[in-house]
Design a protein around this motif. Structure first.
Motif, PDB file in Angstrom:
ATOM      1  N   PRO A 145      -0.340   1.330  -9.926  1.00  0.00           N
ATOM      2  CA  PRO A 145      -0.152   0.722  -8.600  1.00  0.00           C
ATOM      3  C   PRO A 145      -0.281  -0.802  -8.620  1.00  0.00           C
ATOM      4  O   PRO A 145      -0.961  -1.382  -7.765  1.00  0.00           O
ATOM      5  CB  PRO A 145      -1.263   1.377  -7.766  1.00  0.00           C
ATOM      6  CG  PRO A 145      -2.340   1.661  -8.741  1.00  0.00           C
ATOM      7  CD  PRO A 145      -1.657   1.965 -10.051  1.00  0.00           C
ATOM      8  N   ASP A 146       0.348  -1.450  -9.587  1.00  0.00           N
ATOM      9  CA  ASP A 146       0.315  -2.912  -9.670  1.00  0.00           C
ATOM     10  C   ASP A 146       1.741  -3.442  -9.804  1.00  0.00           C
ATOM     11  O   ASP A 146       2.508  -2.960 -10.630  1.00  0.00           O
ATOM     12  CB  ASP A 146      -0.477  -3.365 -10.907  1.00  0.00           C
ATOM     13  CG  ASP A 146      -1.900  -2.847 -10.891  1.00  0.00           C
ATOM     14  OD1 ASP A 146      -2.558  -2.988  -9.848  1.00  0.00           O
ATOM     15  OD2 ASP A 146      -2.329  -2.278 -11.905  1.00  0.00           O
TER      16      ASP A 146
ATOM     17  N   ALA B 283       3.567   5.117  -7.487  1.00  0.00           N
ATOM     18  CA  ALA B 283       2.702   5.103  -8.671  1.00  0.00           C
ATOM     19  C   ALA B 283       1.927   6.405  -8.761  1.00  0.00           C
ATOM     20  O   ALA B 283       1.956   7.229  -7.854  1.00  0.00           O
ATOM     21  CB  ALA B 283       1.754   3.913  -8.614  1.00  0.00           C
TER      22      ALA B 283
ATOM     23  N   ILE C 193       6.939  -1.943 -11.070  1.00  0.00           N
ATOM     24  CA  ILE C 193       5.480  -1.900 -11.150  1.00  0.00           C
ATOM     25  C   ILE C 193       5.103  -1.751 -12.620  1.00  0.00           C
ATOM     26  O   ILE C 193       5.956  -1.462 -13.465  1.00  0.00           O
ATOM     27  CB  ILE C 193       4.886  -0.743 -10.302  1.00  0.00           C
ATOM     28  CG1 ILE C 193       5.448   0.613 -10.752  1.00  0.00           C
ATOM     29  CG2 ILE C 193       5.159  -0.977  -8.823  1.00  0.00           C
ATOM     30  CD1 ILE C 193       4.848   1.783  -9.998  1.00  0.00           C
TER      31      ILE C 193
ATOM     32  N   ALA D 247       2.483   1.586  -3.447  1.00  0.00           N
ATOM     33  CA  ALA D 247       1.504   2.036  -4.438  1.00  0.00           C
ATOM     34  C   ALA D 247       1.227   3.532  -4.280  1.00  0.00           C
ATOM     35  O   ALA D 247       1.140   4.271  -5.261  1.00  0.00           O
ATOM     36  CB  ALA D 247       0.215   1.225  -4.296  1.00  0.00           C
ATOM     37  N   ALA D 248       1.122   3.992  -3.034  1.00  0.00           N
ATOM     38  CA  ALA D 248       0.787   5.394  -2.780  1.00  0.00           C
ATOM     39  C   ALA D 248       1.936   6.335  -3.099  1.00  0.00           C
ATOM     40  O   ALA D 248       1.720   7.525  -3.375  1.00  0.00           O
ATOM     41  CB  ALA D 248       0.365   5.571  -1.320  1.00  0.00           C
TER      42      ALA D 248
ATOM     43  N   GLU E  89       0.833  -1.218   0.000  1.00  0.00           N
ATOM     44  CA  GLU E  89       0.000   0.000   0.000  1.00  0.00           C
ATOM     45  C   GLU E  89       0.864   1.264   0.000  1.00  0.00           C
ATOM     46  O   GLU E  89       0.568   2.241  -0.692  1.00  0.00           O
ATOM     47  CB  GLU E  89      -0.905   0.011   1.247  1.00  0.00           C
ATOM     48  CG  GLU E  89      -2.271  -0.588   1.029  1.00  0.00           C
ATOM     49  CD  GLU E  89      -3.160  -0.366   2.240  1.00  0.00           C
ATOM     50  OE1 GLU E  89      -3.800   0.709   2.331  1.00  0.00           O
ATOM     51  OE2 GLU E  89      -3.192  -1.257   3.107  1.00  0.00           O
TER      52      GLU E  89
END
Lengths: 345, 345
Positions: free
Chosen positions: B244-245, B147, B227, B143-144, B140
């Motif tokens: 965000p993957d 991305a 990512i 991703a934050a 998390e």
């Protein structure tokens, strides 16, 4: 489309063997050689004209020290599509011919294929039925022929096949069906300090066994589509086992993604021949400062090779041809710009 | 663990600046320089002993023309882990420190983070609570912070952060916390015709903005975790937008997979420091003919850096340490094998 054999005026064997030597020379010798080569024409198989001039002009700009377009050596990155740009992609991709041959070779271990599509279509030589099976059918063929062995085993299978399989029209090894003008271009760019990469929709492991020998492009400079692999220790030896799952498709919008993943910087020159190369050409040439170069190989010579573009099954060139005019990409007209197509002519 | 500043006998600045010049020299000059360097000790920050001797012996073997272990230049591939092998990974990975700083910087745009885990833990400086949020929490955070922007924007964010953020213990820029003996080793291998690659569990785009300047390793020779990205044309300019993957985790069994994907041939030398490097070391050294070299950096110096192995949160070295004894990998004992740790000492 009957092949005709042409005997060009200059001795291609001499050109080829001198180009083949280039990678052996040291960087400094290559620089010297670049000057000498420029003086004696680095692109002898290209006819004089706007296309050839645009290539020479670009390379001169980015290599002219203290000039407004000078690019440091480490940023001289050039990417080349493979199928239809460096070697023949008609009447079907070479890798598809390989897959079909593998289906035939493996059928004794898979008797059920004789009545099961898409394999039955392959065994019957029914390309139309095969294409009708669509992407799903092709993925099944790839999974059955490209997975289920280690990377080392697959490399040997590819190498063995390429050493004997021949194209039906030209009766040549597929690795002989590479475009002589493009070999000269690869060598010329390297002699001018470029690192040359392949960025192909084809399988990365299908290309790597031979790109260094044929193109002077080492395995670490090959980008392509791939399937997943699994690391396994077997009897104390490490192996990578090839799995029947797609990992990455290096085509269309996948090309800039693959290029970024592998190279980590934008190329300043890109070479393609189909709509699959559109995004690579955009990524290379648009919205960037400095000199950039994009080139599309246009297949216009049915006599010496093939003529196809907007309607072709393989290597369709439609949107990218329109984009070339808008974005000032060079379009190489094979019939008019190339003195010869192959080294063996 | 109080840091102590040591002034070594030789002038590291001279060593460093001469090493920094190496990439500028041409290949042929480098070969000459390799001979000269070997004569004047290519690894001045390594103490004499079995570890240093094993490195020199391996390089001599593979570079001795007509010798039984000679390896052609194009096959001289060496891969290096980054965190804990080339730079400091304690008290936490540098990239994690970056992510935590990014959470703080982005909080004004995300007021909800103040009461939402794992972000609240970050804002409270509660590393234990953060680690308790497990892999899900860390993903998390990544991703934050990693991305939601283009690759060009992310490169600038990383570059800006690294130009100001400082390590708490040493009060230095993170890019100063690179191991001087390993910089010498990288330069020595390159001077001996090797291509040096990084194969790190860290983010590929987090490393590329600075590896060329600090290590002499260009972006195209960096392999790491990544990512997914999406290609987009924006106002006529091509961009790659970071999603965000997770695309690929270049750790443990992922290292040989990433190395194969990027390089396409097995390295002949690999350098790591943790269990995350086990499979890379196996892939490099086992079940292969010819000379192969594996080395593990063992963190044994709490005074000058850190001492940790089997129980560590970051850079746990347990299975790979046992494997080193079985497989005859060299274990570099930082306390005893390295004259200095950092160039600034």
């Amino acid at each position: 489309m009957k092949p005709t054999i042409r005997v060009p005026a200059i001795d291609r064997r001499v050109v080829l063997s001198s180009l083949a030597m280039l990678p052996l020379l040291s960087a400094s010798l290559r620089s010297t050689s670049a000057v000498a080569q420029a003086q004696r024409d680095p692109l002898p198989s290209w006819n004089e004209g706007a296309t050839k001039a645009s290539i020479l002009d670009f390379v001169t700009r980015v290599t002219t020290q203290n000039g407004p377009y000078f690019v440091p050596v480490e940023q001289r990155i050039a990417t080349f599509d493979n199928d239809g740009t460096l070697w023949v992609e008609q009447p079907m991709y070479v890798q598809l011919a390989f897959a079909l041959d593998r289906v035939k070779a493996l059928t004794p271990m898979h008797p059920e294929w004789k009545t099961k599509q898409p394999f039955a279509a392959v065994l019957d030589g029914d390309l139309k039925a095969l294409l009708a099976s669509g992407e799903k059918g092709l993925v099944e063929i790839i999974a059955a022929t490209h997975a289920g062995m280690t990377t080392a085993e697959f490399e040997k299978i590819v190498t063995d096949w390429l050493s004997t399989a021949r194209d039906h029209r030209f009766k040549r090894l597929y690795t002989e069906l590479v475009y002589q003008p493009m070999l000269e271009l690869l060598a010329y760019l390297r002699a001018s300090g470029f690192k040359t990469f392949i960025a192909s929709g084809g399988g990365i492991e299908f290309m790597r066994p031979w790109t260094e020998r044929i193109y002077g492009v080492p395995p670490e400079q090959v980008i392509g589509s791939s399937i997943k692999t699994r690391f396994e220790m077997k009897d104390g030896s490490p192996t990578l086992f090839r799995l029947p799952d797609i990992n990455f498709i290096d085509d269309k919008a996948g090309k800039p993604i693959g290029i970024n993943e592998h190279i980590g910087r934008r190329p300043i020159a890109a070479f393609g021949n189909s709509d699959g190369d559109l995004e690579m050409l955009q990524w290379t040439t648009l919205g960037a400062s400095g000199a950039r170069f994009g080139l599309i190989v246009h297949h216009t010579d049915a006599e010496r090779e093939y003529a196809y573009d907007r309607q072709s099954h393989f290597g369709k060139l439609d949107v990218a041809l329109d984009a070339a005019a808008v974005n000032k990409w060079t379009v190489a007209d094979m019939k008019n710009d190339w003195k010869c197509i192959f080294a063996f002519e």
